[in-house]
Design a protein around this motif. Structure first.
Motif, PDB file in Angstrom:
ATOM      1  N   GLY A  56       5.380  -9.123   5.991  1.00 45.35           N
ATOM      2  CA  GLY A  56       5.470 -10.069   4.989  1.00 45.35           C
ATOM      3  C   GLY A  56       6.493 -11.076   5.144  1.00 45.35           C
ATOM      4  N   PHE A  57       7.372 -10.959   6.394  1.00 47.00           N
ATOM      5  CA  PHE A  57       8.489 -11.839   6.477  1.00 47.00           C
ATOM      6  C   PHE A  57       8.231 -12.547   7.988  1.00 47.00           C
ATOM      7  N   GLY A  58       8.839 -13.745   8.045  1.00 52.38           N
ATOM      8  CA  GLY A  58       8.796 -14.631   9.272  1.00 52.38           C
ATOM      9  C   GLY A  58       7.098 -14.703   9.574  1.00 52.38           C
ATOM     10  N   GLY A  59       7.026 -14.339  10.881  1.00 48.91           N
ATOM     11  CA  GLY A  59       5.398 -14.608  11.123  1.00 48.91           C
ATOM     12  C   GLY A  59       4.491 -13.456  11.058  1.00 48.91           C
ATOM     13  N   THR A  60       5.017 -12.376  10.366  1.00 45.30           N
ATOM     14  CA  THR A  60       4.278 -11.153  10.139  1.00 45.30           C
ATOM     15  C   THR A  60       3.558 -11.076   8.860  1.00 45.30           C
ATOM     16  N   GLY A  61       2.073 -10.919   9.076  1.00 43.69           N
ATOM     17  CA  GLY A  61       1.491 -10.945   7.619  1.00 43.69           C
ATOM     18  C   GLY A  61       1.994  -9.747   6.512  1.00 43.69           C
ATOM     19  N   LEU A  62       1.423  -9.740   5.556  1.00 45.07           N
ATOM     20  CA  LEU A  62       1.938  -8.670   4.348  1.00 45.07           C
ATOM     21  C   LEU A  62       0.944  -7.431   4.273  1.00 45.07           C
ATOM     22  N   GLY A  63      -0.260  -7.878   4.451  1.00 47.18           N
ATOM     23  CA  GLY A  63      -1.372  -6.718   4.443  1.00 47.18           C
ATOM     24  C   GLY A  63      -1.842  -6.348   3.039  1.00 47.18           C
ATOM     25  N   ALA A  64      -2.501  -5.590   2.815  1.00 49.25           N
ATOM     26  CA  ALA A  64      -2.888  -5.287   1.553  1.00 49.25           C
ATOM     27  C   ALA A  64      -2.621  -3.809   0.909  1.00 49.25           C
ATOM     28  N   ASP A  65      -1.520  -3.002   1.709  1.00 49.15           N
ATOM     29  CA  ASP A  65      -0.921  -1.769   1.205  1.00 49.15           C
ATOM     30  C   ASP A  65       0.046  -1.905  -0.064  1.00 49.15           C
ATOM     31  N   GLU A  66       0.052  -0.859  -0.631  1.00 50.72           N
ATOM     32  CA  GLU A  66       0.788  -0.687  -1.634  1.00 50.72           C
ATOM     33  C   GLU A  66       2.258  -0.641  -1.118  1.00 50.72           C
ATOM     34  N   PRO A  67       3.315  -0.910  -1.826  1.00 51.90           N
ATOM     35  CA  PRO A  67       4.840  -1.141  -1.220  1.00 51.90           C
ATOM     36  C   PRO A  67       5.295   0.263  -0.601  1.00 51.90           C
ATOM     37  N   SER A  68       5.648   0.358   0.425  1.00 52.82           N
ATOM     38  CA  SER A  68       6.364   1.554   0.907  1.00 52.82           C
ATOM     39  C   SER A  68       6.933   1.187   2.280  1.00 52.82           C
ATOM     40  N   LEU A  69       8.198   1.686   2.468  1.00 56.91           N
ATOM     41  CA  LEU A  69       8.837   1.656   3.705  1.00 56.91           C
ATOM     42  C   LEU A  69       8.383   2.501   4.682  1.00 56.91           C
ATOM     43  N   ASP A  70       7.794   3.460   4.324  1.00 57.70           N
ATOM     44  CA  ASP A  70       7.124   4.300   5.314  1.00 57.70           C
ATOM     45  C   ASP A  70       6.171   3.574   6.154  1.00 57.70           C
ATOM     46  N   LEU A  71       5.294   2.810   5.419  1.00 52.89           N
ATOM     47  CA  LEU A  71       4.598   1.883   6.380  1.00 52.89           C
ATOM     48  C   LEU A  71       5.154   1.010   7.121  1.00 52.89           C
ATOM     49  N   VAL A  72       6.180   0.451   6.873  1.00 51.57           N
ATOM     50  CA  VAL A  72       6.820  -0.504   7.739  1.00 51.57           C
ATOM     51  C   VAL A  72       7.362   0.473   8.970  1.00 51.57           C
ATOM     52  N   ALA A  73       7.965   1.722   8.762  1.00 47.76           N
ATOM     53  CA  ALA A  73       8.119   2.358   9.714  1.00 47.76           C
ATOM     54  C   ALA A  73       6.991   2.782  10.764  1.00 47.76           C
TER      55      ALA A  73
END
Length: 265
Positions: A56-73
């Motif tokens: 979601g930040f800089g040049g990376t897309g956000l995607g359609a997943d529900e919010p979770s830092l586990d996904l970012v990990a």
């Protein structure tokens, strides 16, 4: 595990020990420009520094997943796979620290060291969660991050001697998409307490705090240090919430010491 969102953006330099740096909210990987220049060393082989834009930040897309830092990990684990890296030292500042702790919980076998700067291992208090939801709802309703600029988020992240950096930080804040700001706020609000994860890790750990951090007090680093008394703790005088920007020399020195400890096994 999630799939990496499309158009992942990663800044990389050097060829040595892998070091991943995870940026603060609501900034992007450009905050690590000094580290990308300095940490590989004069010959470039002291560290292989990777600084990804989190989803979601800089040049990376956000995607359609529900919010979770586990996904970012999990994004980070996939990124390491793509880069051919088995284990890495992972450093995170503020929100990046929350992601680093989620990575330590979900992928401990991929970790060779952990650097936590200007962050905390405890979950949000109710008042903090409520404020995150206020911001998420407001930027979504308005389709704008102007609220963050009006509330002087950039200036509030910097110590009194670092206000010359306000325009640079403000530009990163202004570039953050409203949907990504809302997603990240809700993801941070939902994160669990990670003190037990921290205590159970079998890798070298470093904590860094800004003595004048108005967002995450140095006491949070001291609390983490009690969970990991073998870790190195540095409190940088005169510095606010963005230690890597405000005092890159102190941040880089702490990172180099951790890299040396990780390389020693």
């Amino acid at each position: 595990m999630s799939q990496l969102p499309s158009a992942v953006s990663v800044r990389e330099s050097g060829t040595g020990t892998p070091l991943v740096l995870l940026h603060a909210f609501p900034l992007n990987a450009s905050m690590w420009s000094a580290q990308l220049d300095a940490l590989p060393g004069l010959t470039g082989d002291e560290a292989r520094v990777l600084a990804p834009d989190q989803r979601g930040f800089g040049g990376t897309g956000l995607g359609a997943d529900e919010p979770s830092l586990d996904l970012v990990a999990d994004d980070l684990a996939l990124l390491l796979d793509a880069a051919g890296i088995d284990r890495a030292v992972v450093g995170g500042l503020s929100m990046g620290g929350y992601v680093a702790l989620a990575f330590a919980r979900r992928h401990p076998d991929r970790l060779s060291g952990l650097l936590l700067a200007n962050t905390r291992a405890t979950a949000d208090r109710d008042a903090t969660r409520a404020d995150r939801e206020r911001i998420a709802a407001a930027v979504t309703a308005r389709g704008s991050v102007q609220l963050l600029l009006d509330e002087r988020v950039a200036a509030g992240q910097l110590g009194p001697d670092s206000q010359h950096l306000v325009e640079r930080v403000q530009a990163m804040v202004a570039a953050a998409p409203p949907a990504s700001v809302a997603w990240a706020q809700r993801a941070m609000a939902a994160r669990p307490d990670s003190l037990e994860v921290l205590a159970g890790l079998r890798v070298p750990v470093t904590f860094l705090a800004g003595a004048l951090d108005a967002l995450v007090a140095p006491e949070e680093a001291e609390l983490m240090h009690r969970a990991r008394p073998d870790a190195e703790l540095t409190v940088v005088p005169g510095v606010g919430h963005l230690s890597a920007l405000e005092s890159p020399g102190a941040f880089d020195a702490a990172a180099r010491r951790l890299l040396a400890r990780a390389a020693a096994g």
